[in-house]
Design an enzyme around this catalytic site. Structure first.
Site, PDB file in Angstrom:
ATOM      1  N   GLU A  18      -5.560  -8.405  -0.507  1.00  0.00           N
ATOM      2  CA  GLU A  18      -6.256  -8.094   0.750  1.00  0.00           C
ATOM      3  C   GLU A  18      -7.714  -7.826   0.409  1.00  0.00           C
ATOM      4  O   GLU A  18      -8.007  -6.886  -0.339  1.00  0.00           O
ATOM      5  CB  GLU A  18      -5.670  -6.852   1.449  1.00  0.00           C
ATOM      6  CG  GLU A  18      -4.348  -7.100   2.128  1.00  0.00           C
ATOM      7  CD  GLU A  18      -3.886  -5.932   2.989  1.00  0.00           C
ATOM      8  OE1 GLU A  18      -4.736  -5.264   3.623  1.00  0.00           O
ATOM      9  OE2 GLU A  18      -2.669  -5.688   3.017  1.00  0.00           O
ATOM     10  N   GLU A  25       0.824  -1.230   0.000  1.00  0.00           N
ATOM     11  CA  GLU A  25       0.000   0.000   0.000  1.00  0.00           C
ATOM     12  C   GLU A  25       0.850   1.269   0.000  1.00  0.00           C
ATOM     13  O   GLU A  25       0.637   2.178   0.827  1.00  0.00           O
ATOM     14  CB  GLU A  25      -0.963  -0.018   1.198  1.00  0.00           C
ATOM     15  CG  GLU A  25      -1.980  -1.136   1.112  1.00  0.00           C
ATOM     16  CD  GLU A  25      -3.106  -1.078   2.134  1.00  0.00           C
ATOM     17  OE1 GLU A  25      -3.032  -0.278   3.091  1.00  0.00           O
ATOM     18  OE2 GLU A  25      -4.083  -1.833   1.974  1.00  0.00           O
TER      19      GLU A  25
HETATM   20  O1  AHR Z   1      -5.101  -6.071   6.850  1.00  0.00           O
HETATM   21  C1  AHR Z   1      -5.004  -4.950   7.687  1.00  0.00           C
HETATM   22  C2  AHR Z   1      -4.292  -3.792   7.016  1.00  0.00           C
HETATM   23  O2  AHR Z   1      -5.086  -3.306   5.979  1.00  0.00           O
HETATM   24  C3  AHR Z   1      -2.985  -4.092   6.362  1.00  0.00           C
HETATM   25  O3  AHR Z   1      -1.904  -4.037   7.233  1.00  0.00           O
HETATM   26  C4  AHR Z   1      -2.859  -2.989   5.342  1.00  0.00           C
HETATM   27  O4  AHR Z   1      -2.124  -3.396   4.225  1.00  0.00           O
HETATM   28  C5  AHR Z   1      -4.294  -2.631   5.021  1.00  0.00           C
HETATM   29  O5  AHR Z   1      -4.528  -1.288   5.094  1.00  0.00           O
END
Ligand code: AHR
Length: 497
Positions: A291, A172
Site C-alpha cells: 500500500e 495492518e
Molecule cells: O487503502 C486504504 C486503507 O489504508 C486500507 O484499508 C488500510 O490497509 C490502510 O490503512
C-alpha cells in the site's frame, strides 16, 4: 541549475520484478460498486463490470491486484461472497461502517482481474478469523477438486481452480484501528500457524507477513523483528504501507517525502537481515510495499459520510499536479530498491485514493497520478541501474540535502532500451541534465515525455484534463552525452532505443 549523471550498463541494482507495478481494490467506498462493477452502466460487460474502467486499467499494464482489503478483510467472511448472488447476506461492514451487499466476491473478482490482465494478491482475515477460514479459502480457491471446499467452488460454476499464488497474512495487524488488532507476539504466532496450514493445502503459494502500517507507528521496527522471529522460515515477504500528504502546504518539504520512503525501505530490509543473521538462515526475506500513495485530500469529507450506506464516496482524493510529482518520486524510490522490493501496490486503483475515477452511471477519467504510474509500469521493466548522480541540493523543514534531481534508470536488455525517470524538485527553476551514456553505443533518443504545469494545484476532472504529459521534451544525444532540460517542478521520461 545543472545536474550530472553517469549511467553504465554494468552498474546493475537488480532485475525489476514487474509486480512492483501492482495495485489494489478493496471493498471500500466506490472501488468495487460504482467503480469496477456497475451492472446498469451502459459500458457494463455481460457480468456487470465496466469496460471503460477496464480499458483504463489495461493501458496501465497492472500485473497484480491486491484484494479484498485492506481494513475490510479483517472483518470479512469470504464465504459471504460465493455461491448464488441472491442468497448472499448483506452485512454491516465494520472497518468503514458501510453496508456490504456481497454482490461481488472472489470468483467474480478473479474473472474480472483476468480480463484486466492482472494476477490476484489475496488477503486472508486474521482479525476476526484465523487458521481454519484461511485454510478453507485456499482449498476453495486453489485445490482442483475432490474435497468439500473445492467441490463447492465447482458447484458454484468454477471448475478450474483460481490458483492464486500470492497471499497476505492479514492486514495492518499492528494498527489499533484494525478489527482484531494484535500485539506482535500474538500476530507472529497466528501468522506462523496460518501460514503452515495454508501451505499444507497448497505448497505453491507465496506468503506476505504484515509489517508496520507506516514508519511512524510506535511499534516500528520492533513489530517487524518480532513478527519475523516467529515467521521467518514460513513467509516470503514482509509488507510495508505508507501514505503521504501535503498537510502544511509546504511543497518543497512534500516533494522530499520520498527520502522518507527510501529510509523506511532500508530500515525494513535491515530488520529482515538482522533476523536472518540471528537465525543463521540462508533465506532472504523480500519486501512487498503493498500500500503506497498520497492520501489526505478526502479526510475531512470522509468524516461527514452517513454510516451504513452502500458504496458511499469514501476516500475520494482529487489529486493535483504536485501529487503526481510525489507519486513519480515514490515510483523512483521503488525502482532504486528493486533488489529488495519485489512487489508493490499503488493503493488503490478506482475511485478510492485512485488514479482512475468514475461517475455512477457516467464517465471515467484519469487523475494526475495516473501518468507517472502509467509511464513507470509501461517503460520501467528490465534491470534497474544505479546512476552516479551529482545534483544541487536544498534543505526543507524535515529534510536536509534533498537533491533537486530525483532519478531512476531502467535498462531493457532484450529490447535494447534505456529509460531515465527524473523529477525536477525545483519549484521555480529548470534543471539542465548532462548525462554520460557512453556504454549505450548506437542508441538514440526515442522520446522525452514531460508532465509539467504552472499550477501545482491543477487537477483533472471528468470534463477537463488539465494535467497530462506531452512529448516535446528537448533531450538530445551527441557522442554518448545526453543533454536535457527538465522544466521546473516536472516529471520526465527520457527513452533511448
Ligand atoms: O487503502 C486504504 C486503507 O489504508 C486500507 O484499508 C488500510 O490497509 C490502510 O490503512
Amino acid at each position: 541549475n545543472k545536474a550530472k549523471m553517469i549511467i553504465d550498463k554494468a552498474f546493475r541494482i537488480s532485475e525489476i520484478d514487474n509486480r512492483i507495478y501492482g495495485s489494489f481494490i478493496e471493498h471500500l467506498g466506490r472501488a468495487v460498486y460504482g467503480g469496477i462493477y456497475e451492472p446498469d452502466h451502459p459500458a457494463a460487460d455481460g457480468k456487470g463490470f465496466r469496460e471503460d474502467v477496464k480499458d483504463l486499467i489495461r493501458a496501465l499494464n497492472v500485473p497484480i491486484i491486491r484484494y479484498p482489503g485492506g481494513n475490510f478483510v479483517s472483518g470479512y467472511n469470504w464465504e459471504d461472497g460465493v455461491g448464488p448472488v441472491k442468497d448472499r447476506p448483506r452485512r454491516l461492514e465494520l472497518a468503514w461502517r458501510t453496508t456490504e451487499t456481497n454482490e461481488v466476491g472472489l470468483n467474480e473478482f478473479a474473472g474480472w482481474a483476468k480480463g484486466a490482465g492482472a494476477e490476484v494478491m489475496m488477503a486472508v482475515n486474521l482479525g476476526t478469523r484465523g487458521i481454519e477460514a484461511a485454510r478453507d479459502l485456499v482449498e476453495y480457491s486453489n485445490h482442483p477438486g475432490g474435497s468439500y471446499w473445492s467441490d463447492l467452488r465447482i458447484k458454484h460454476g468454477y471448475s478450474e481452480p483460481h490458483r492464486f499464488k500470492t497471499w497476505c497474512l492479514g492486514n495492518e495487524m499492528d494498527g489499533p484501528w484494525q478489527i482484531g488488532h494484535k500485539t506482535a507476539e500474538e500476530y507472529g504466532r497466528l501468522a506462523l500457524e496460518t501460514a503452515k496450514a495454508m501451505r499444507l493445502v497448497d505448497p505453491a503459494i507465496e506468503l506476505v507477513a504484515c509489517g508496520s502500517s507506516n514508519s511512524t507507528m510506535p511499534t516500528f521496527p520492533q513489530w517487524e523483528a518480532t513478527t519475523l522471529e516467529h515467521t521467518y522460515e514460513a513467509v516470503d515477504y514482509i509488507s510495508l504501507h505508507q501514505y503521504y500528504g501535503n498537510r502544511d502546504q509546504d511543497t518543497a518539504n512534500y516533494l522530499a517525502l520520498s527520502l522518507d520512503m527510501d529510509h523506511f525501505i532500508r530500515t525494513v530490509a535491515s530488520t529482515c537481515d538482522y533476523i536472518q543473521a540471528k537465525k543463521r538462515s540462508k533465506k532472504r526475506i523480500h519486501l512487498s510495499f503493498d500500500e503506497w500513495n498520497v492520501w489526505f485530500h478526502s479526510n475531512e469529507a470522509d468524516r461527514r459520510i452517513e454510516p451504513w450506506t452502500i458504496a458511499p464516496p469514501q476516500l475520494e482524493d482529487v489529486y493535483n499536479f504536485e501529487d503526481a510529482l510525489l507519486v513519480g518520486s515514490m515510483l523512483i524510490s521503488l525502482l532504486r530498491h528493486a533488489d529488495r522490493v519485489k512487489m508493490a501496490c499503488l493503493a488503490q486503483l478506482v475511485n478510492v485514493i485512485a488514479p482512475i475515477m468514475t461517475e455512477n452511471g457516467g464517465r471515467s477519467w484519469k487523475q494526475t497520478i495516473y501518468y507517472p504510474y502509467l509511464h513507470a509500469s509501461v517503460y520501467g521493466r528490465g534491470v534497474s541501474l544505479q546512476p552516479v548522480v551529482d545534483s544541487p541540493k536544498y534543505d526543507s523543514k524535515d529534510f536536509t540535502d534533498v537533491p533537486y534531481l530525483d532519478s531512476a534508470v531502467v535498462y531493457g536488455e532484450e529490447a535494447e532500451t534505456l529509460t531515465i525517470f527524473a523529477v525536477n524538485r525545483h519549484l521555480s527553476e529548470a534543471l539542465t541534465l548532462d548525462c554520460d551514456v557512453r556504454s549505450f553505443e548506437g542508441y538514440a533518443v526515442a522520446e522525452h515525455l514531460v508532465l509539467a504545469h504552472d499550477d501545482l494545484k491543477a487537477v483533472n476532472t471528468a470534463s477537463e484534463e488539465q494535467v497530462k504529459p506531452h512529448a516535446r521534451g528537448d533531450a538530445s544525444l551527441d557522442a554518448g552525452m545526453l543533454t536535457a532540460r527538465l522544466p521546473k517542478a516536472s516529471w520526465n521520461v527520457i527513452r533511448l532505443e
